[in-house]
Design a protein around this motif. Structure first.
Motif, short mmCIF file in Angstrom:
data_model
loop_
_atom_site.label_atom_id
_atom_site.label_comp_id
_atom_site.label_asym_id
_atom_site.label_seq_id
_atom_site.Cartn_x
_atom_site.Cartn_y
_atom_site.Cartn_z
N UNK A 1 33.64 24.23 42.03
CA UNK A 1 34.36 23.98 40.78
C UNK A 1 33.47 24.15 39.54
N UNK A 2 32.19 24.37 39.74
CA UNK A 2 31.29 24.56 38.59
C UNK A 2 31.67 25.80 37.80
N UNK A 3 31.90 25.62 36.51
CA UNK A 3 32.06 26.81 35.66
C UNK A 3 33.46 27.36 35.54
N UNK A 4 34.38 26.93 36.38
CA UNK A 4 35.75 27.42 36.25
C UNK A 4 35.94 28.82 36.79
N UNK A 5 37.11 29.40 36.47
CA UNK A 5 37.46 30.72 36.98
C UNK A 5 38.74 30.65 37.80
N UNK A 6 38.88 31.60 38.71
CA UNK A 6 40.07 31.61 39.57
C UNK A 6 39.66 31.41 41.02
N UNK B 1 54.38 42.30 49.78
CA UNK B 1 53.32 42.01 50.74
C UNK B 1 52.39 40.94 50.14
N UNK B 2 51.85 40.06 51.00
CA UNK B 2 51.03 38.93 50.51
C UNK B 2 49.80 39.39 49.74
N UNK B 3 49.15 40.45 50.21
CA UNK B 3 47.94 40.93 49.52
C UNK B 3 48.32 41.54 48.16
N UNK B 4 49.47 42.20 48.11
CA UNK B 4 49.94 42.81 46.86
C UNK B 4 50.24 41.70 45.85
N UNK B 5 50.99 40.69 46.28
CA UNK B 5 51.35 39.61 45.36
C UNK B 5 50.10 38.90 44.83
N UNK B 6 49.14 38.63 45.72
CA UNK B 6 47.90 37.97 45.31
C UNK B 6 47.13 38.82 44.30
N UNK B 7 47.08 40.12 44.57
CA UNK B 7 46.31 41.02 43.70
C UNK B 7 46.95 41.12 42.32
N UNK B 8 48.28 41.18 42.28
CA UNK B 8 48.96 41.23 40.98
C UNK B 8 48.70 39.93 40.21
N UNK B 9 48.72 38.80 40.92
CA UNK B 9 48.44 37.52 40.25
C UNK B 9 47.01 37.48 39.73
N UNK B 10 46.05 37.99 40.52
CA UNK B 10 44.66 38.04 40.07
C UNK B 10 44.54 38.90 38.81
N UNK B 11 45.21 40.05 38.82
CA UNK B 11 45.17 40.94 37.65
C UNK B 11 45.75 40.23 36.43
N UNK B 12 46.91 39.59 36.63
CA UNK B 12 47.61 38.98 35.50
C UNK B 12 46.83 37.80 34.91
N UNK B 13 46.08 37.09 35.74
CA UNK B 13 45.40 35.88 35.26
C UNK B 13 43.94 36.12 34.84
N UNK B 14 43.49 37.38 34.91
CA UNK B 14 42.09 37.62 34.48
C UNK B 14 42.04 38.54 33.28
#
Lengths: 261, 261
Positions: free
Chosen positions: B110-115, B248-261
């Motif tokens: 949890x140090x420093x935050x992020x995703x 697909x689970x990997x697709x959904x996760x990747x889109x969320x990573x893109x959107x939140x970074x």
């Protein structure tokens, strides 16, 4: 109702459909596995012609398959033939033979705008199937499958679409003239390629008529396609400590679809 | 330089490393294939302990492998043993045995935050490997692998990371207490789940300390994890004519990573 044994003619046809040449000639393809076959039976875009069952697994005794057999004709294959026809190591006891939808003409494809995915030698069936699934989810206008791209109706592609096969208009053929024509009709071409001059995806604003060009997993987009006004687009990595060379092709395409819709 | 034959002790160890239990006990895992082994040799996060070659393919004669053997000890396996140890149908002639990095503590994580990506019974090795690859690309802070998730060091997972294995801090363990603790430390929990009450991903604004929870491919996120203030998030489909049930689970996760970074 027990389906009758497979005929010799059908057995010959089933064996042939493992090859792209015969799938194209017969305009037929196969889908394997209970879940996948259920999905296409529920998908009004797919014309299921025939069901085939593995004799040793007797799926036809289950109520759902009895119901399916009331609508679609079925036949039984002995275990050995079923394994031969199946493209998986552990065949699941049911196969559907489906009619391939006709290709869309370039004229029809451009009607109304939207997002078109153009595939430049995408070779991994799992990637292609996932791209079709995601493109269907985001309501893409169509898919142009360029030279060197794995067959859209390869069994592993069909399986990876998770029921989305046939749900998007498609055409096969060389990308270069297709992209030229789209450009003259006012479509913007975005090439997923991180080379020099590429702009970050976040800076792309979709104008309603966009083509996303996806390159080969190892070699990217062919240099001949990167010409003139065409914009190369990258999905930048974050942070210094990166150990990965690139995103997976299906992931990059899906992120672009999300960002542009 | 020709590597020496494999010792009996090494052969026994190699056979065991196909099982998660022994990978965890020995804190070692295997990577197979020329491309994948090159990637980890170039990846400073991975500690490569030993190289193993298939006698019938003689990779060690190539200059790149001679160079690798100058840095890492190697040994030769006969074709039969190599095939036994390999998890692929067509073994490529080289394997690397690598040291597993230690798990990160919750304190350090949890140090420093992020995703942070939290995996709730993600079962497909290809999906998990792709999630690790994309998470590494987008500089995610870490991965928490919950009960029922495939082993992060399963050979198929490692291969799908395309060289990104070991590049992200990880910890294994039950998700429920881990998420509770993150919440009390000010992290926002976003569950990828399209059930009632879910908000579209585009409406989520990342506050610098976000956890994306990814559910099982067939069943989604476990209901016990959807509690209190936790926000469920969906990636809406576009258009009426949708034939796909989900991304697909990997697709959904990747889109969320893109959107939140």
């Amino acid at each position: 109702m027990i389906p009758r044994p497979v005929s010799n003619r059908q057995a010959t046809l089933l064996r042939k459909l493992n090859k792209k040449k015969y799938r194209t000639k017969e305009q037929l393809f196969l889908i394997e596995g209970a879940r996948a076959v259920e999905q296409v039976l529920a998908n009004s875009s797919v014309s299921v012609q025939h069901l085939f069952f593995d004799e040793s697994q007797q799926y036809w005794n289950q109520q759902q398959w009895q119901e399916a057999l009331a609508k679609v004709e079925g036949a039984v294959l002995d275990e050995e033939l079923f394994a031969e026809v199946s493209d998986t190591d552990n065949p699941q006891g049911v196969l559907a033979m489906c009619r391939m939808p006709a290709e869309i003409s370039q004229e029809k494809l451009v009607e109304g705008g939207g997002i078109i995915i153009a595939l430049d030698a995408v070779q991994d069936p799992g990637n292609l199937g996932t791209i079709i699934r995601t493109a269907s989810w985001f309501g893409a206008r169509g898919i142009i499958s360029g030279k060197g791209t794995v067959d859209l109706f390869h069994p592993k592609v069909v399986r990876a679409t998770a029921g989305a096969t046939c749900s998007i208009p498609y055409k096969n053929g060389p990308l270069s003239p297709a992209l030229d024509e789209l450009e003259t009709q006012g479509w913007s071409i975005y090439l997923l390629d991180a080379g020099p001059g590429a702009i970050p995806l976040k800076e792309v604003s979709s104008l309603g008529k966009s083509v996303i060009v996806v390159g080969n997993e190892a070699h990217g987009v062919r240099p001949e396609l990167i010409t003139g006004d065409r914009q190369t687009v990258k999905i930048p990595s974050v942070g210094e400590n990166r150990k990965v060379e690139s995103l997976n092709a299906a992931i990059a395409t899906s992120i672009a679809l999300y960002a542009l819709t």
